[in-house]
Design an enzyme around this catalytic site. Sequence first.
Site, mmCIF file in Angstrom:
data_model
loop_
_atom_site.group_PDB
_atom_site.id
_atom_site.type_symbol
_atom_site.label_atom_id
_atom_site.label_comp_id
_atom_site.label_asym_id
_atom_site.label_seq_id
_atom_site.Cartn_x
_atom_site.Cartn_y
_atom_site.Cartn_z
ATOM 1 N N HIS A 166 15.131 26.095 -16.494
ATOM 2 C CA HIS A 166 14.781 27.258 -17.325
ATOM 3 C C HIS A 166 13.617 26.905 -18.276
ATOM 4 C CE1 HIS A 166 16.042 30.833 -19.877
ATOM 5 N NE2 HIS A 166 15.440 30.101 -20.804
ATOM 6 N N GLU A 167 13.717 25.771 -18.956
ATOM 7 C CA GLU A 167 12.685 25.409 -19.941
ATOM 8 C C GLU A 167 11.372 25.069 -19.258
ATOM 9 O OE1 GLU A 167 13.301 26.274 -22.826
ATOM 10 O OE2 GLU A 167 15.483 26.324 -22.790
ATOM 11 N N HIS A 214 11.471 35.312 -20.573
ATOM 12 C CA HIS A 214 12.829 35.679 -20.175
ATOM 13 C C HIS A 214 12.805 36.945 -19.333
ATOM 14 C CE1 HIS A 214 14.131 33.180 -23.801
ATOM 15 N NE2 HIS A 214 14.513 32.533 -22.709
ATOM 16 N N TRP A 236 14.633 39.467 -19.269
ATOM 17 C CA TRP A 236 14.926 40.763 -19.910
ATOM 18 C C TRP A 236 13.757 41.240 -20.789
ATOM 19 C CZ3 TRP A 236 17.177 36.156 -21.416
ATOM 20 C CH2 TRP A 236 16.962 35.752 -22.732
ATOM 21 N N THR A 289 10.762 41.337 -10.710
ATOM 22 C CA THR A 289 12.036 41.184 -11.425
ATOM 23 C C THR A 289 12.381 42.552 -12.004
ATOM 24 O OG1 THR A 289 10.808 40.510 -13.405
ATOM 25 C CG2 THR A 289 11.715 38.749 -12.024
ATOM 26 N N ASP A 333 25.034 27.732 -15.707
ATOM 27 C CA ASP A 333 24.221 27.005 -14.722
ATOM 28 C C ASP A 333 24.528 27.404 -13.284
ATOM 29 O OD1 ASP A 333 23.034 25.706 -16.809
ATOM 30 O OD2 ASP A 333 23.342 23.683 -15.986
#
Length: 344
Positions: free
Chosen positions: A197-198, A207, A209, A225, A261
């Site tokens: 993720h990072e 992100h 959203w 997305t 995860d």
Amino acid sequence: MTVHRRLLDRDPAYRQRREEIENLTLARKRARSRGRTGTTLVPVVVHVVHSNLSQNISAEQVASQIAVLNEDFAGRNADLISVPPVWRDALGNGRIVFDLADRDPSGAATTGITRTSTSTAAFGDDDAVKFAGAGGADAWPADRYLNMWVCHLHDLLGYAQFPGGPAQTDGVVIDYRAFGTIGTAEAPFHLGRSATHEVGHWLNLFHIWGDDGLGCAGTDHVDDTPNQAGPNTGVPGFPRVTCGNAPHGDMFVNFMDYVDDRSMVMFTVGQVERMHAALDAARPSFPVMAPQTDPPSGWVHTDLTLAAGAPDAAGKPVVAIQSDGKLSVLYLGVDHHIHALQAK
Ligand code: ARG
Ligand code: ZN
Ligand code: CA
């Protein structure tokens, strides 16, 4: 996002570079660029900053994290089977290889892991862990290495700096309980996905959203997305509809959501394009490798870098030489060494 806003407020050069990176990314998107053609090699240094024995994680635990990055950024993680069929076509292959550095900045042999004992019991997102003078470990040159710091973070699994920021703080920071898949890794963040993720952020992904709280107006600047209200957590069930995104709903299986995860398993094609645009715009010194093939039998292989003590190469030369009717091929390996293949 805290780090991003802090830099935007305080660092005019960051604001300027962010604009340039987003402009190039948008131009690529309009041109329907599919990203870099080959595989990008990213040498990694892991700075283990520890205030007790258990935080001084093993080399095996570090290796388990690098293995996860290599699966996740190549679209070949075993848990991809959990992607709902409606998103299988959107699945992106990052075409990025991560390799623990075998040379330090001065050219000396290294394991790619630095170890620093600190009296700081826990770090926050103020970047102290990135400076020896503040109880952490200094970054290696950000144009040659992805810096990953592993330490005790008091209220985060990890955080990253987007491309375009200062070199001394470039990289990602991960809590030692959310790093790798063995040792001190703790469920439900024990599958190495905090680093995935990072590193997504380090390659300019937002992100999924759209960082607008729970609203429907934010965007991650990626077209494949779905528009999504806020972060999902835990292990959501399909479909999870928000912001009028029925019937398929939120793509909560995406690495850029906030789920456990085991629930985050994919990047999309659009996210890969965005990451590759960021590599070209802000991290161009990470080389694109020619496609690797297994040496054909009947060839003699020599690692010229090891044999001759030659300096590391930084480009991607592939040279074929014909002499005495014999073919020799010189190429740059994923290990940064120059290799020779000579027909027998
Ligand atoms: N910056 C986020 C946090 O600290 C990382 C979330 C990663 N999520 C995960 N499932 N590993 O909360
Ligand atoms: Zn994040
Ligand atoms: Ca939103």
